[in-house]
Design a protein around this motif. Sequence first.
Motif, PDB file in Angstrom:
ATOM      1  N   HIS A  31     -12.309  14.785  98.872  1.00 29.62           N
ATOM      2  CA  HIS A  31     -12.010  13.419  99.323  1.00 29.62           C
ATOM      3  C   HIS A  31     -13.107  12.452  98.882  1.00 29.62           C
ATOM      4  O   HIS A  31     -12.818  11.362  98.371  1.00 29.62           O
ATOM      5  CB  HIS A  31     -11.869  13.372 100.843  1.00 29.62           C
ATOM      6  CG  HIS A  31     -10.617  13.985 101.362  1.00 29.62           C
ATOM      7  ND1 HIS A  31      -9.358  13.542 101.039  1.00 29.62           N
ATOM      8  CD2 HIS A  31     -10.425  15.022 102.227  1.00 29.62           C
ATOM      9  CE1 HIS A  31      -8.439  14.265 101.667  1.00 29.62           C
ATOM     10  NE2 HIS A  31      -9.066  15.180 102.392  1.00 29.62           N
ATOM     11  N   LYS A  32     -14.362  12.822  99.058  1.00 31.62           N
ATOM     12  CA  LYS A  32     -15.479  11.940  98.709  1.00 31.62           C
ATOM     13  C   LYS A  32     -15.518  11.626  97.213  1.00 31.62           C
ATOM     14  O   LYS A  32     -15.857  10.514  96.811  1.00 31.62           O
ATOM     15  CB  LYS A  32     -16.813  12.550  99.140  1.00 31.62           C
ATOM     16  CG  LYS A  32     -17.062  12.473 100.639  1.00 31.62           C
ATOM     17  CD  LYS A  32     -18.413  13.048 100.999  1.00 31.62           C
ATOM     18  CE  LYS A  32     -18.677  13.011 102.466  1.00 31.62           C
ATOM     19  NZ  LYS A  32     -19.044  11.710 102.981  1.00 31.62           N
ATOM     20  N   HIS A  46     -13.556   8.505 103.179  1.00 30.04           N
ATOM     21  CA  HIS A  46     -14.510   9.547 102.804  1.00 30.04           C
ATOM     22  C   HIS A  46     -15.369  10.053 103.949  1.00 30.04           C
ATOM     23  O   HIS A  46     -16.105  11.007 103.778  1.00 30.04           O
ATOM     24  CB  HIS A  46     -15.488   9.022 101.745  1.00 30.04           C
ATOM     25  CG  HIS A  46     -14.844   8.422 100.556  1.00 30.04           C
ATOM     26  ND1 HIS A  46     -15.357   7.322  99.931  1.00 30.04           N
ATOM     27  CD2 HIS A  46     -13.737   8.764  99.866  1.00 30.04           C
ATOM     28  CE1 HIS A  46     -14.607   7.009  98.902  1.00 30.04           C
ATOM     29  NE2 HIS A  46     -13.608   7.867  98.851  1.00 30.04           N
TER      30      HIS A  46
END
Length: 94
Positions: A31-32, A46
Amino acid sequence: MNYYVYILTNKSDRVMYIGVTNNLERRVFEHKQELVEGFTKRYHVHKLVYYETTPDVRAAIGREKQLKGWLRSRKNALVESVNPEWRDLSEEWR
């Protein structure tokens, strides 16, 4: 094996995403780095603000669905019960 139900938010804590995974560190990294197409990439979601674990995949999926059905105020209260400052719980993983 453990399964994780987790809540991510964006920098301003305005958007929430609830998901389930069997590898929380890997999934949060994805996700980040915006490797996951869709909602979290589009809204830059994030920040890990909440997670819980269970050894039962069906329980994890059921809990994910339950949390997704809650009103935002109830989700906020859940996060604040363990993370009142809404800090990124994955920061310490670096």
